[in-house]
Design an enzyme around this catalytic site. Sequence first.
Site, PDB file in Angstrom:
ATOM      1  N   LYS A   1      -3.026  -1.509   7.273  1.00  0.00           N
ATOM      2  CA  LYS A   1      -2.240  -0.269   7.194  1.00  0.00           C
ATOM      3  C   LYS A   1      -0.735  -0.546   7.370  1.00  0.00           C
ATOM      4  O   LYS A   1      -0.335  -1.668   7.647  1.00  0.00           O
ATOM      5  CB  LYS A   1      -2.737   0.725   8.240  1.00  0.00           C
ATOM      6  CG  LYS A   1      -4.161   1.231   7.949  1.00  0.00           C
ATOM      7  CD  LYS A   1      -4.253   1.959   6.617  1.00  0.00           C
ATOM      8  CE  LYS A   1      -5.581   2.673   6.405  1.00  0.00           C
ATOM      9  NZ  LYS A   1      -6.711   1.787   6.152  1.00  0.00           N
TER      10      LYS A   1
HETATM   11  C1  LIG Z   1      -8.159   7.893   4.120  1.00  0.00           C
HETATM   12  C2  LIG Z   1      -8.714   7.142   5.298  1.00  0.00           C
HETATM   13  N1  LIG Z   1      -9.132   7.827   6.359  1.00  0.00           N
HETATM   14  C3  LIG Z   1      -9.607   7.212   7.468  1.00  0.00           C
HETATM   15  C4  LIG Z   1      -9.714   5.850   7.522  1.00  0.00           C
HETATM   16  C5  LIG Z   1     -10.285   5.202   8.753  1.00  0.00           C
HETATM   17  O1  LIG Z   1      -9.353   4.428   9.411  1.00  0.00           O
HETATM   18  P1  LIG Z   1      -9.809   3.431  10.603  1.00  0.00           P
HETATM   19  O2  LIG Z   1     -10.281   2.171   9.955  1.00  0.00           O
HETATM   20  O3  LIG Z   1      -8.568   3.230  11.426  1.00  0.00           O
HETATM   21  O4  LIG Z   1     -10.889   4.119  11.349  1.00  0.00           O
HETATM   22  C6  LIG Z   1      -9.297   5.081   6.435  1.00  0.00           C
HETATM   23  C7  LIG Z   1      -9.391   3.617   6.490  1.00  0.00           C
HETATM   24  O5  LIG Z   1      -9.080   2.895   5.608  1.00  0.00           O
HETATM   25  C8  LIG Z   1      -8.777   5.742   5.286  1.00  0.00           C
HETATM   26  O6  LIG Z   1      -8.364   5.060   4.221  1.00  0.00           O
END
Ligand SMILES: Cc1ncc(COP(=O)(O)O)c(C=O)c1O
Length: 387
Positions: free
Chosen positions: A188
Site C-alpha cells: 500500500k
Molecule cells: C479495497 C480493499 N479493501 C480492503 C483491503 C484489505 O486490506 P488489509 O490487507 O489491510 O486488510 C484491501 C487489500 O488489498 C483492498 O484492496
Amino acid sequence: MDIPYSRVQLAGNEDRYLKEVLESGWLTTSSKALQFEKSFAGYVGAKYACAVNSCTAALHLAIEALGIKEGDSVLIPTMTFTATAEIVRYLGANPVFCDVEYDTCLISPKILRQAINRNDNIKAIILVHYGGHASDMYTPDGKGIMDICKNQNIYLVEDAAHAFPTKFEGRYVGSFGDVTCFSFYANKTITTGEGGMLVTNDEAIYNRAKIMRLHGIDRDIWNRFTSAKCKWEYDIIAPGYKYNMSDISAAIGLAQLEKAEYFREQRQRCALVYFSELNDISSIDLPVFFQSIEHHAWHLFPIKIKPGSPVDRNSFIELMSEKGIGTSVHYKPLHRMTYYKETFNLNSNDFPNAERIWKGTVSLPIYPSLSDVELKYICQTIREILS
Ligand SMILES: Cc1ncc(COP(=O)(O)O)c(C=O)c1O
C-alpha cells in the site's frame, strides 16, 4: 530488466523508531501506536484514529460499531477486494452488490441512487475509493454520495485501503464519512507490513472500536499496566476481537507517514509518464480522474485492454512477465467469485460495467522507486505487445 509489480519503499526513520521500541522493552500497543494514531488523525483531519492490524479489521470494527447486525443489507461495489464484503458476513449481514462506473471504477451518485431505489432497506454503504481516486462525495447542489446517505439515513463507511493520501475538493479522505478505514499492507501507499487505521469524528464509534479491537476489555492494556491503581482489574463488556496494532508496526508507520506526500508525488511522476507515453495507443483505455492530479493517491495505475486489441488481457500479462515486468489485476469482481455468486445468486448481466472492466483491466507497476529508465522500458514493452 526485472521490474516487480510492487516494491516497498523505506522512509528513513524506520530504524530509529524501531530501535526506540525495542529499547523501551514494550513491543505491543503503547506510546508509539498512540503517537501514530494522533499523527494520522491530524494528517487527514479527523478527530479520532484507532490503529489496528489490518484494514479488514478496521472495516469489521467500523460496521460493528455502527450496529450492523444479522440480516441487515450493506451496499458494496462488486469491483473490490473480498475484505470489503467478507466483514459484512462476519456479522451475519448481507452484502448487496452494485456496479461501478466504467471510467473510474467508482460508485457514482447515480449508481448509488439506483441501488437504493432497487433495495429499500440498505443500512450502510461501504464506499471504495478505487485506486486512490476519491468518490464523488458532495456537490454544490447536494447530490453527492454523502448528501444521498444523509438524506436516506444510510451509514457511510469508506474503504480507503487505496486512498492515502487522497483528497476530494481539497479535503483529505478520512474527514468525510461516519468511519473511514485505511490499509498499511505491504504494497500500500504507506506500510507497516500488515496494519490498518480506523478514523472517525464520532466519539461513540471510536470508543466502541477501541474496546472491540482488544477483546472487549473496558480499558486498554497500556493503561492497565501503567496506571497506579488496581493494575490487574478489568471487565469484559462484549466478546471483542484481537485487532490491536503493535508498537513495532506503529514505529514503521510513523516513519512512513513522514514521507507520505513525497511517496505520493513519486507515484504521480510515474502516472504522468504513463499518460504521456501511452495516450496514443488506441487499444487501451487509460485511467480517468476528475479531481486534480495532486488529489489522487495513485495507488493503482490500471489500464483497460479493449476488445479487438492484438492480445487479450491474460496474454498481455504473460507477455509482460516474459519481459520481466510484474503486473496485477484489480479486480476479478466479487459477483464472479464462487462464494458470493452462489450465496447471493448473482448474475453477471447485472454488472455490465464491471464485466467490461474486468475483461480488460491490468494494473501497471507504480511506486516511488520506479526509475525513469524502468518506466520507459515498461512503456516501450507495452507498445511492442499492443502493436
Ligand atoms: C479495497 C480493499 N479493501 C480492503 C483491503 C484489505 O486490506 P488489509 O490487507 O489491510 O486488510 C484491501 C487489500 O488489498 C483492498 O484492496
